[in-house]
Motif scaffolding. Structure first.
Motif, PDB file in Angstrom:
ATOM      1  N   PHE A   8     -35.371 -39.010  12.506  1.00 24.84           N
ATOM      2  CA  PHE A   8     -34.126 -38.647  11.842  1.00 24.84           C
ATOM      3  C   PHE A   8     -34.336 -37.372  11.038  1.00 24.84           C
ATOM      4  O   PHE A   8     -35.410 -37.127  10.492  1.00 24.84           O
ATOM      5  N   THR A   9     -33.277 -36.617  10.901  1.00 28.04           N
ATOM      6  CA  THR A   9     -33.352 -35.413  10.080  1.00 28.04           C
ATOM      7  C   THR A   9     -33.185 -35.802   8.618  1.00 28.04           C
ATOM      8  O   THR A   9     -32.728 -36.906   8.293  1.00 28.04           O
ATOM      9  N   LEU A  11     -31.055 -34.597   6.565  1.00 28.86           N
ATOM     10  CA  LEU A  11     -29.625 -34.730   6.283  1.00 28.86           C
ATOM     11  C   LEU A  11     -29.119 -36.121   6.660  1.00 28.86           C
ATOM     12  O   LEU A  11     -28.363 -36.743   5.917  1.00 28.86           O
ATOM     13  N   GLU A  12     -29.553 -36.633   7.784  1.00 29.78           N
ATOM     14  CA  GLU A  12     -29.145 -37.979   8.200  1.00 29.78           C
ATOM     15  C   GLU A  12     -29.676 -39.043   7.229  1.00 29.78           C
ATOM     16  O   GLU A  12     -28.958 -39.977   6.872  1.00 29.78           O
ATOM     17  N   MET A  13     -30.914 -38.893   6.786  1.00 25.88           N
ATOM     18  CA  MET A  13     -31.494 -39.839   5.843  1.00 25.88           C
ATOM     19  C   MET A  13     -30.750 -39.805   4.506  1.00 25.88           C
ATOM     20  O   MET A  13     -30.487 -40.846   3.900  1.00 25.88           O
ATOM     21  N   LEU A  15     -27.638 -38.934   4.001  1.00 24.51           N
ATOM     22  CA  LEU A  15     -26.307 -39.508   4.211  1.00 24.51           C
ATOM     23  C   LEU A  15     -26.370 -41.033   4.179  1.00 24.51           C
ATOM     24  O   LEU A  15     -25.555 -41.685   3.518  1.00 24.51           O
ATOM     25  N   VAL A  16     -27.333 -41.613   4.861  1.00 24.13           N
ATOM     26  CA  VAL A  16     -27.485 -43.071   4.880  1.00 24.13           C
ATOM     27  C   VAL A  16     -27.820 -43.574   3.475  1.00 24.13           C
ATOM     28  O   VAL A  16     -27.272 -44.583   3.016  1.00 24.13           O
ATOM     29  N   THR A  18     -27.046 -42.203   0.593  1.00 20.11           N
ATOM     30  CA  THR A  18     -25.853 -42.057  -0.242  1.00 20.11           C
ATOM     31  C   THR A  18     -24.871 -43.206  -0.008  1.00 20.11           C
ATOM     32  O   THR A  18     -24.327 -43.781  -0.956  1.00 20.11           O
TER      33      THR A  18
END
Length: 147
Positions: A8-9, A11-13, A15-16, A18
């Motif tokens: 995962f990037t 940014l994806e981590m 977002l999750v 948050t």
């Protein structure tokens, strides 16, 4: 030959994480309200037991027992014998979020028969609600009334 990583990037981590923190925060707020409610109920249950104990002590030992609320301006109540020598039977803190209310009865005495010396109301006011401890005329009965 190309190697493709399946991770995962950042940014994806983020977002999750948050979304997870927002859900956790939404659950935590009602839990704090429930905790305050339980603490308040526990205080009133303890006060009721202490008042019954004071009344019983007065009858069994044939002495007057005095209950002082907010004694000496402190956030506490004390239950003690009235005769000399004065014995303190119970001394407990009143939670700090209760505000002393003007016009509230500050003390009550259980006579040797278990009856109270007068009738009146002790107010316990917090930011959310107000609870009355009402002493009735007669047999030393009392009850709590939530407003």
């Amino acid at each position: 030959m190309k190697h493709k990583e399946g991770g995962f990037t950042l940014l994806e981590m983020m977002l999750v994480l948050t979304v997870f923190m927002a859900c956790f925060g939404a659950v935590l707020i009602p839990i704090l309200n429930v905790t305050n409610e339980v603490n308040e109920q526990q205080f009133f249950n303890q006060l009721e037991r202490d008042l019954f104990e004071a009344q019983s002590y007065a009858i069994l030992n044939n002495v007057h027992v005095k209950v002082n609320f907010y004694e000496s301006g402190l956030h506490k109540y004390t239950i003690s014998t009235y005769e000399y020598p004065r014995y303190i039977l119970v001394e407990r803190d009143i939670p700090a979020y209760f505000i002393p209310v003007k016009g509230s009865m500050m003390d009550i005495m259980f006579q040797k028969t278990g009856m109270t010396n007068r009738f009146g109301t002790v107010y316990f006011k917090s930011e959310e609600k107000r609870t009355k401890l009402i002493f009735l005329i007669g047999r030393g009965r009392f009850y709590f009334l939530e407003e």
